[in-house]
Write a protein that holds these residues in place. Structure first.
Motif, PDB file in Angstrom:
ATOM      1  N   PRO A   4       0.814  -1.223   0.000  1.00 27.82           N
ATOM      2  CA  PRO A   4       0.000   0.000   0.000  1.00 27.82           C
ATOM      3  C   PRO A   4       0.845   1.269   0.000  1.00 27.82           C
ATOM      4  O   PRO A   4       1.881   1.338   0.662  1.00 27.82           O
ATOM      5  N   LYS A   5       0.443   2.262  -0.770  1.00 33.01           N
ATOM      6  CA  LYS A   5       1.065   3.583  -0.715  1.00 33.01           C
ATOM      7  C   LYS A   5       0.523   4.286   0.525  1.00 33.01           C
ATOM      8  O   LYS A   5      -0.692   4.247   0.788  1.00 33.01           O
ATOM      9  N   LYS A   6       1.429   4.954   1.227  1.00 32.04           N
ATOM     10  CA  LYS A   6       1.022   5.637   2.466  1.00 32.04           C
ATOM     11  C   LYS A   6       0.756   7.104   2.162  1.00 32.04           C
ATOM     12  O   LYS A   6       1.662   7.818   1.720  1.00 32.04           O
ATOM     13  N   ILE A   7      -0.451   7.555   2.417  1.00 33.21           N
ATOM     14  CA  ILE A   7      -0.823   8.942   2.133  1.00 33.21           C
ATOM     15  C   ILE A   7      -1.228   9.631   3.445  1.00 33.21           C
ATOM     16  O   ILE A   7      -2.189   9.204   4.091  1.00 33.21           O
ATOM     17  N   ALA A   8      -0.494  10.673   3.818  1.00 31.99           N
ATOM     18  CA  ALA A   8      -0.871  11.455   5.003  1.00 31.99           C
ATOM     19  C   ALA A   8      -1.790  12.587   4.577  1.00 31.99           C
ATOM     20  O   ALA A   8      -1.577  13.203   3.523  1.00 31.99           O
ATOM     21  N   VAL A   9      -2.805  12.839   5.379  1.00 31.55           N
ATOM     22  CA  VAL A   9      -3.720  13.948   5.097  1.00 31.55           C
ATOM     23  C   VAL A   9      -3.955  14.701   6.406  1.00 31.55           C
ATOM     24  O   VAL A   9      -4.366  14.099   7.405  1.00 31.55           O
ATOM     25  N   THR A  10      -3.652  15.993   6.409  1.00 28.57           N
ATOM     26  CA  THR A  10      -3.866  16.769   7.627  1.00 28.57           C
ATOM     27  C   THR A  10      -5.167  17.564   7.509  1.00 28.57           C
ATOM     28  O   THR A  10      -5.648  17.810   6.405  1.00 28.57           O
ATOM     29  N   GLY A  11      -5.717  17.933   8.662  1.00 30.34           N
ATOM     30  CA  GLY A  11      -7.013  18.615   8.645  1.00 30.34           C
ATOM     31  C   GLY A  11      -8.122  17.640   8.292  1.00 30.34           C
ATOM     32  O   GLY A  11      -9.122  17.991   7.663  1.00 30.34           O
ATOM     33  N   ALA A  12      -7.934  16.380   8.735  1.00 28.53           N
ATOM     34  CA  ALA A  12      -8.796  15.278   8.295  1.00 28.53           C
ATOM     35  C   ALA A  12     -10.260  15.459   8.672  1.00 28.53           C
ATOM     36  O   ALA A  12     -11.144  14.910   8.018  1.00 28.53           O
ATOM     37  N   ALA A  13     -10.528  16.240   9.727  1.00 27.25           N
ATOM     38  CA  ALA A  13     -11.926  16.424  10.143  1.00 27.25           C
ATOM     39  C   ALA A  13     -12.595  17.575   9.400  1.00 27.25           C
ATOM     40  O   ALA A  13     -13.784  17.819   9.569  1.00 27.25           O
ATOM     41  N   GLY A  14     -11.844  18.264   8.571  1.00 29.04           N
ATOM     42  CA  GLY A  14     -12.377  19.471   7.941  1.00 29.04           C
ATOM     43  C   GLY A  14     -13.178  19.189   6.685  1.00 29.04           C
ATOM     44  O   GLY A  14     -13.305  18.049   6.244  1.00 29.04           O
ATOM     45  N   GLN A  15     -13.677  20.270   6.082  1.00 29.11           N
ATOM     46  CA  GLN A  15     -14.608  20.063   4.963  1.00 29.11           C
ATOM     47  C   GLN A  15     -13.937  19.645   3.658  1.00 29.11           C
ATOM     48  O   GLN A  15     -14.511  18.869   2.901  1.00 29.11           O
ATOM     49  N   LEU A  73      -4.252   5.324   4.648  1.00 31.98           N
ATOM     50  CA  LEU A  73      -4.462   6.742   4.954  1.00 31.98           C
ATOM     51  C   LEU A  73      -3.984   7.040   6.369  1.00 31.98           C
ATOM     52  O   LEU A  73      -4.319   6.315   7.312  1.00 31.98           O
ATOM     53  N   ARG A  74      -3.196   8.119   6.504  1.00 36.31           N
ATOM     54  CA  ARG A  74      -2.745   8.581   7.829  1.00 36.31           C
ATOM     55  C   ARG A  74      -3.434   9.915   8.093  1.00 36.31           C
ATOM     56  O   ARG A  74      -3.099  10.918   7.451  1.00 36.31           O
ATOM     57  N   LEU A  75      -4.353   9.922   8.996  1.00 40.29           N
ATOM     58  CA  LEU A  75      -5.162  11.118   9.206  1.00 40.29           C
ATOM     59  C   LEU A  75      -4.676  11.900  10.418  1.00 40.29           C
ATOM     60  O   LEU A  75      -4.671  11.398  11.541  1.00 40.29           O
ATOM     61  N   LEU A  76      -4.245  13.129  10.153  1.00 40.17           N
ATOM     62  CA  LEU A  76      -3.750  13.989  11.236  1.00 40.17           C
ATOM     63  C   LEU A  76      -4.736  15.124  11.472  1.00 40.17           C
ATOM     64  O   LEU A  76      -5.181  15.781  10.526  1.00 40.17           O
ATOM     65  N   ASP A  77      -5.092  15.306  12.730  1.00 39.13           N
ATOM     66  CA  ASP A  77      -5.848  16.511  13.087  1.00 39.13           C
ATOM     67  C   ASP A  77      -5.556  16.826  14.548  1.00 39.13           C
ATOM     68  O   ASP A  77      -4.828  16.078  15.226  1.00 39.13           O
ATOM     69  N   LEU A  78      -6.082  17.943  15.036  1.00 39.16           N
ATOM     70  CA  LEU A  78      -5.805  18.369  16.404  1.00 39.16           C
ATOM     71  C   LEU A  78      -6.471  17.414  17.397  1.00 39.16           C
ATOM     72  O   LEU A  78      -7.451  16.738  17.054  1.00 39.16           O
ATOM     73  N   PRO A  79      -5.969  17.390  18.650  1.00 35.33           N
ATOM     74  CA  PRO A  79      -6.568  16.486  19.646  1.00 35.33           C
ATOM     75  C   PRO A  79      -8.086  16.693  19.781  1.00 35.33           C
ATOM     76  O   PRO A  79      -8.845  15.720  19.837  1.00 35.33           O
ATOM     77  N   GLN A  80      -8.525  17.963  19.758  1.00 41.03           N
ATOM     78  CA  GLN A  80      -9.959  18.219  19.963  1.00 41.03           C
ATOM     79  C   GLN A  80     -10.817  17.830  18.763  1.00 41.03           C
ATOM     80  O   GLN A  80     -12.037  17.853  18.833  1.00 41.03           O
ATOM     81  N   ALA A  81     -10.166  17.466  17.653  1.00 41.39           N
ATOM     82  CA  ALA A  81     -10.927  17.074  16.458  1.00 41.39           C
ATOM     83  C   ALA A  81     -10.974  15.555  16.280  1.00 41.39           C
ATOM     84  O   ALA A  81     -11.545  15.058  15.310  1.00 41.39           O
TER      85      ALA A  81
END
Ligand code: NAI
Length: 322
Positions: A4-15, A38-46
């Motif tokens: 699998p190709k590893k794809i990071a995405v930040t702001g994962a909870a956003g629109q 998929l590597r999903l990064l967002d803030l702790p509160q999200a």
């Protein structure tokens, strides 16, 4: 089956990610035979909201989606990645000064640049979407000294795609017929959608359309304020079209443009008088997993004045931070 190709995405909870993640999982970047993680990064509160998105991704039963990682730690998100979409950023809050907004985002992209420097795959492609995208990308590059700056770009493709559609309508041709359109500069209202070299089916678009007033007084300002028009109409900023443009830009960068031009914001090596180190929208062609800036174009007085204005803004953003 391939790894699998590893794809990071930040702001994962956003629109934007609410569209982007599903397109990625559907194979729209790497194609229908390449599994992904998929590597999903967002803030702790999200993280609760991210969990909801993960549940929906699971409920799509995407055959290509082999694994999903949720995290609030940039190092975990970027470890060994092949590609990263940096969408998460700090929006302007009420009463916030522009300089404070720049500084808050600079801090985010400093931390993420350091993490990418340490743990990302050396051939990973990093696309910055979160605004101010160009300056965020410059900050990231400055904080990733061991990472090739040519592996970082910021998104100008949404503006390019917006201009393609308006030009195709006016010229009564297909968007796919148009080549050699350029969007120069900052992803901001100073950007410059330039039809000087553009052709449709080989014929100069400026001749086919033959309406300089429309070009200067309608097209250029409308592309520049399209984002605002969408907010006014939809009550929220562009999301699905931004996700689409992010995939378009990354896909062309990886898989090539077949000798055609597109626009990408990349680190300047001084071409066209753009100061070195700024990340600026320019014409590029992509081949063999890399881009090359289209060089040697003659710019007339109008083009120079438009380009100068957007460069001046980028320099101002850089100086506000130093
Ligand atoms: P949004 O506000 O819906 O989502 C942003 C997400 O980022 C939130 O979930 C937030 O928690 C997260 N986030 C904030 N700081 C973070 C950090 N340090 N690490 C990880 N995640 C973090 O925003 P939306 O609509 O998804 O837009 C995202 C960004 O993309 C905005 O900056 C927007 O201005 C920009 N944008 C850029 C475009 C371009 O053409 N370059 C086009 C459209 C939007």
């Amino acid at each position: 089956q391939s790894t699998p190709k590893k794809i990071a995405v930040t702001g994962a909870a956003g629109q934007i990610c609410y569209s982007l993640l599903f397109r990625l999982a559907n194979g729209d970047l790497y194609g229908k035979s390449q599994p992904i993680e998929l590597r999903l990064l967002d803030l702790p509160q999200a993280q609760d909201a991210v969990r909801g998105v993960v549940m929906e991704l699971e409920d799509c039963a995407f055959p290509l989606l082999h694994n999903i990682v949720m995290t609030d730690d940039p190092r975990q998100a970027f470890e060994g990645v092949d590609a990263a979409f940096l969408v998460g950023s700090r929006p302007r809050s009420k009463g916030m000064e522009r300089r404070d907004l720049l500084a808050a985002n600079a801090e985010i992209f400093k931390v993420q640049g350091r993490a990418i420097n340490e743990v990302a795959g050396r051939r990973a492609k990093i696309l910055v979407v979160g605004n101010p995208a160009n300056t965020n990308a410059s900050i990231l590059i400055a904080n990733a000294p061991d990472f090739n700056p040519r592996q970082v770009s910021s998104m100008i493709r949404l503006d390019h795609n917006r201009a393609l559609t308006q030009l195709a309508r006016k010229a009564a041709c297909g968007v796919g017929d148009i080549d050699k359109l350029v969007v120069w500069g900052n992803h901001s209202p100073t950007m410059f959608a330039d039809w000087t070299y553009a052709t449709a089916a080989g014929r100069p678009l400026s001749e086919t359309i033959a309406d300089d007033h429309w070009y200067k007084e309608v097209l250029i300002p409308e592309i520049a304020r399209r984002g605002t028009a969408i907010i006014e109409a939809r009550g929220a900023s562009s999301a699905a079209s931004a996700a689409n443009a992010a995939i378009d830009q990354m896909r062309d960068w990886m898989h090539g443009t077949d000798g055609r031009w597109t626009s990408m914001a990349v680190i300047s090596q001084g071409q066209y008088g753009i100061p070195e180190g700024l990340v600026c929208g320019v014409p590029v062609m992509c081949e063999d997993d890399d881009y090359s800036v289209v060089e040697g174009l003659d710019l007339d007085g109008f083009q120079k004045s438009k380009l100068d204005k957007t460069i001046e803004e980028l320099v101002g953003e850089r100086d506000a931070l130093s």
